[in-house]
Design an enzyme around this catalytic site. Sequence first.
Site, mmCIF file in Angstrom:
data_model
loop_
_atom_site.group_PDB
_atom_site.id
_atom_site.type_symbol
_atom_site.label_atom_id
_atom_site.label_comp_id
_atom_site.label_asym_id
_atom_site.label_seq_id
_atom_site.Cartn_x
_atom_site.Cartn_y
_atom_site.Cartn_z
ATOM 1 N N HIS A 20 -61.821 19.045 0.110
ATOM 2 C CA HIS A 20 -59.816 18.090 -0.661
ATOM 3 C C HIS A 20 -59.338 17.261 0.628
ATOM 4 C CE1 HIS A 20 -56.026 18.673 -2.162
ATOM 5 N NE2 HIS A 20 -55.452 17.494 -1.768
ATOM 6 N N HIS A 22 -58.777 12.449 0.961
ATOM 7 C CA HIS A 22 -58.665 11.453 -0.370
ATOM 8 C C HIS A 22 -58.751 10.194 0.859
ATOM 9 C CE1 HIS A 22 -55.819 13.660 -2.908
ATOM 10 N NE2 HIS A 22 -55.854 14.378 -1.751
ATOM 11 N N HIS A 200 -55.984 18.463 -8.569
ATOM 12 C CA HIS A 200 -54.312 18.895 -8.005
ATOM 13 C C HIS A 200 -53.362 19.914 -8.294
ATOM 14 C CE1 HIS A 200 -55.914 16.212 -4.737
ATOM 15 N NE2 HIS A 200 -55.179 16.198 -3.614
ATOM 16 N N GLU A 203 -48.679 22.101 -6.316
ATOM 17 C CA GLU A 203 -48.874 21.928 -3.958
ATOM 18 C C GLU A 203 -47.747 21.652 -4.461
ATOM 19 O OE1 GLU A 203 -49.677 17.393 -4.025
ATOM 20 O OE2 GLU A 203 -49.069 17.706 -1.588
ATOM 21 N N ASP A 281 -56.777 17.081 3.361
ATOM 22 C CA ASP A 281 -56.444 15.841 3.052
ATOM 23 C C ASP A 281 -55.868 14.343 2.970
ATOM 24 O OD1 ASP A 281 -54.507 15.300 0.043
ATOM 25 O OD2 ASP A 281 -52.726 16.836 0.880
ATOM 26 N N ASP A 282 -55.318 14.134 3.516
ATOM 27 C CA ASP A 282 -55.350 12.693 4.276
ATOM 28 C C ASP A 282 -55.353 12.843 6.012
ATOM 29 O OD1 ASP A 282 -54.496 11.282 1.504
ATOM 30 O OD2 ASP A 282 -52.917 13.595 1.606
#
Length: 344
Positions: A20, A22, A200, A203, A281-282
């Site tokens: 996961h 991005h 997703h 969340e 994630d980010d």
Amino acid sequence: MAISTRISQALQSLPKTELHLHIEGTLEPELALRMTERNGVTLPFNGLDDLRSRYYFADLQSFLDLYYQLMSVLRTREDFSDLMFAYLTHAHKDGVRRAEIFFDPQVHMNNGLDYNLVLDGLQDGIARGRDAYGIDAALILSVVRDLPVESAQTLLDAAAPRANELLAIGLDSAEVGYPPELFEQVYERAAGMGLHLAAHAGEEGPSEYIRQALDVLHVERIDHGVRIVDDPALVERVAAEGIGLTVCPLSSLRLQVVDDVANVPIRQLLDAGVRVTVNSDDPAYFGGYIARNYTALAEAGLPMEALATIAGNSIEACFAPEEDKAAMRAELDRWKAEYADLLA
Ligand code: ADE
Ligand code: ZN
């Protein structure tokens, strides 16, 4: 709780996959500003300190606003290649053997870029990562769920001729108000193109969205999914079916989904037999790459055995060929022998 240097080194070298991530969420503010100069793009910020002061998020949407704004600096094949290679350099240092990576082509296409330029650049970065580190990476075509569904179909039109270069389809962006069932036909078509299916769900949105992702989109993995704890029957089902949950502790903390890493329901889900994984994630926005997510959990009191189980789950939940999974399992076994004292 402070952890020893040995524990933190062990967690960094722990063989793992990242499921996961991005790629646009790895755009560090320094690189974004360098790209504004390189590409003659302007951003409404007054240098690095001003930009850095914007990294406090009240919720998912406030993060997405900055994330999409900074994405406008990405203009060339080289930009995408450099972004990918920079991420894979971090990932390799953090013990990642394989990464399955989201990208958001609709946003780049809305910025006037050609789908093939984006894909070429990312594939070039992946090839550089493989050459430099032997790291394995594959791409997940991510659908931006708060754009019209027709835009997702246009994306599939663009992606179809090179569908063999994609691993999976995903669904991201603002969640509440954009239920998975809107994308039933999009996922049906992606499955027909031979793509794996992930989304997703849960969340910020309700556990009902997780149910829809499973029943309507037929996903094999749920991204985030932490709200599943509101539905004990669904927890039981996901455990029984071996569905992977790609949880992102620092993301959930920084987006105010939880007030403390200790309150990400990882231990509870592991105890229920759910295939929980840990991911970043980010990372450029949330304060750490994948190993930092593992160490944050250790600091919050999660035992090393649980963290080793999570790394094993990340191998089982990835979409790699069976022989690659077997090689990663063997590496994990060697790691467990080396750090047996920490697992006692
Ligand atoms: N796009 C990038 N990061 C995301 C996240 N955490 N949730 C939804 N969409 C995203
Ligand atoms: Zn995400």
